[in-house]
Design an enzyme around this catalytic site. Structure first.
Site, mmCIF file in Angstrom:
data_model
loop_
_atom_site.group_PDB
_atom_site.id
_atom_site.type_symbol
_atom_site.label_atom_id
_atom_site.label_comp_id
_atom_site.label_asym_id
_atom_site.label_seq_id
_atom_site.Cartn_x
_atom_site.Cartn_y
_atom_site.Cartn_z
ATOM 1 N N ASP A 87 51.544 51.530 44.301
ATOM 2 C CA ASP A 87 51.884 50.192 44.780
ATOM 3 C C ASP A 87 51.387 49.977 46.204
ATOM 4 O O ASP A 87 51.378 50.908 47.008
ATOM 5 C CB ASP A 87 53.414 50.015 44.719
ATOM 6 C CG ASP A 87 53.812 48.550 44.715
ATOM 7 O OD1 ASP A 87 52.925 47.681 44.550
ATOM 8 O OD2 ASP A 87 55.011 48.270 44.885
ATOM 9 N N HIS A 100 42.394 46.825 45.692
ATOM 10 C CA HIS A 100 42.315 47.528 44.402
ATOM 11 C C HIS A 100 41.147 48.517 44.410
ATOM 12 O O HIS A 100 41.252 49.613 43.866
ATOM 13 C CB HIS A 100 42.182 46.532 43.252
ATOM 14 C CG HIS A 100 43.402 45.665 43.069
ATOM 15 N ND1 HIS A 100 44.676 46.184 43.106
ATOM 16 C CD2 HIS A 100 43.544 44.327 42.873
ATOM 17 C CE1 HIS A 100 45.556 45.195 42.932
ATOM 18 N NE2 HIS A 100 44.890 44.066 42.790
ATOM 19 N N LEU A 112 44.627 69.653 33.992
ATOM 20 C CA LEU A 112 45.601 68.579 34.204
ATOM 21 C C LEU A 112 45.596 67.566 33.070
ATOM 22 O O LEU A 112 44.538 67.076 32.670
ATOM 23 C CB LEU A 112 45.247 67.846 35.511
ATOM 24 C CG LEU A 112 46.040 66.590 35.846
ATOM 25 C CD1 LEU A 112 47.419 66.952 36.365
ATOM 26 C CD2 LEU A 112 45.301 65.741 36.875
HETATM 27 C C1 IPE Z 1 49.249 48.086 43.021
HETATM 28 O O1 IPE Z 1 49.186 47.289 44.094
HETATM 29 C C2 IPE Z 1 48.524 48.125 41.883
HETATM 30 C C3 IPE Z 1 48.563 47.368 40.656
HETATM 31 C C4 IPE Z 1 49.551 46.756 40.102
HETATM 32 C C5 IPE Z 1 47.317 47.400 39.950
HETATM 33 P P1 IPE Z 1 49.727 45.808 44.096
HETATM 34 O O2 IPE Z 1 48.651 44.931 43.577
HETATM 35 O O3 IPE Z 1 51.037 45.733 43.376
HETATM 36 O O4 IPE Z 1 49.919 45.576 45.647
HETATM 37 P P2 IPE Z 1 51.042 44.720 46.390
HETATM 38 O O5 IPE Z 1 52.367 45.149 45.856
HETATM 39 O O6 IPE Z 1 50.740 43.292 46.134
HETATM 40 O O7 IPE Z 1 50.859 45.121 47.830
HETATM 41 MG MG MG Z 2 53.022 45.669 43.944
#
Ligand code: IPE
Ligand code: MG
Length: 226
Positions: free
Chosen positions: A2, A19, A113
């Protein structure tokens, strides 16, 4: 995993940039876990709720996944990683489904793994699906209602045969499970770290494991009973 969006936002970048950096953290975590001799690593990549995000962001995430399944998988393969994807494949595009199938097949014989990636995954939906399958089997006369116990239920989950997670790490400071492996995490140790996922390092993984080792796991018993 996250915090990709916040990582990007804090730098004035589009969420996609977060991402992309998050995908690099995936590589560090997977290779790091393999090097540390961890047997099972499960990454929550995309939840059944993440479909609610704007279509452009969903497309970006799926594009990244596609890229990953095409390029990164060879390096994972070289490192002895066995890949398994859990989640609702019917919602993924057919080309992704076949890329996933190909990657699972290619790495099926590896003994290092086991990397499980949860995609279009939701814990409640997994439990409901298991209940539905068991109900069908009862209806067909294959099993008696009285035979439905924890072991039988576990065998109908997407993680059938896998050990429950010892440790769950959530990044970005949020302190929630968010529909991740609800059945399987009954006795998992939870570690919440403030670092955003794109900044996650092998050292963070080692620190979380150290924290895990300091915990007293009693599984409902008293310390002297273990
Ligand atoms: C995490 O980061 C990943 C996915 C859900 C792919 P987020 O996209 O949830 O990032 P925030 O929470 O908005 O910072
Ligand atoms: Mg998030």
């Amino acid at each position: 995993m996250d915090g990709n969006g916040r990582w990007a936002l804090s730098r004035g970048l589009p969420r996609t940039a977060g991402h992309n950096r998050g995908a690099e953290a995936v590589r560090r975590a997977v290779i790091g876990a393999a090097e540390l001799g961890i047997s099972y690593l499960t990454l929550f990549g995309f939840s059944s709720e993440n479909w609610k995000r704007p279509p452009t962001e969903v497309d970006d995430l799926m594009g990244l996944l596609r890229l990953y399944l095409r390029s990164e998988i060879a390096e994972f393969h070289r490192n002895g990683v066995r890949l398994k994807v859990i989640g609702d494949r019917e919602r993924l595009s057919p080309d992704l489904v076949s890329l996933i199938g190909g990657a699972e097949e290619m790495t099926a014989g590896n003994t290092g793994l086991q990397l499980t990636v949860a995609l279009s995954y939701g814990g409640r939906s997994e439990i409901a699906r298991a209940a539905r399958r068991i109900a069908e089997r009862v209806k067909a006369g294959e099993i008696e209602p009285g035979a439905v116990d924890e072991a039988l239920f576990e065998a109908h989950l997407l993680t059938a045969g896998m050990p429950d997670p010892d440790l769950v790490i959530r990044t970005s400071g949020e302190k929630r499970i968010s529909n991740f492996l609800l059945w399987q995490t009954a006795y998992s140790e939870l570690v919440f770290i403030d670092r955003l996922w794109p900044d996650f390092t092998k050292q963070d993984l080692e620190d979380a494991i150290r924290e895990f080792r300091s915990r007293d796991r009693r599984y409902g018993a008293t310390a002297s009973q273990r």
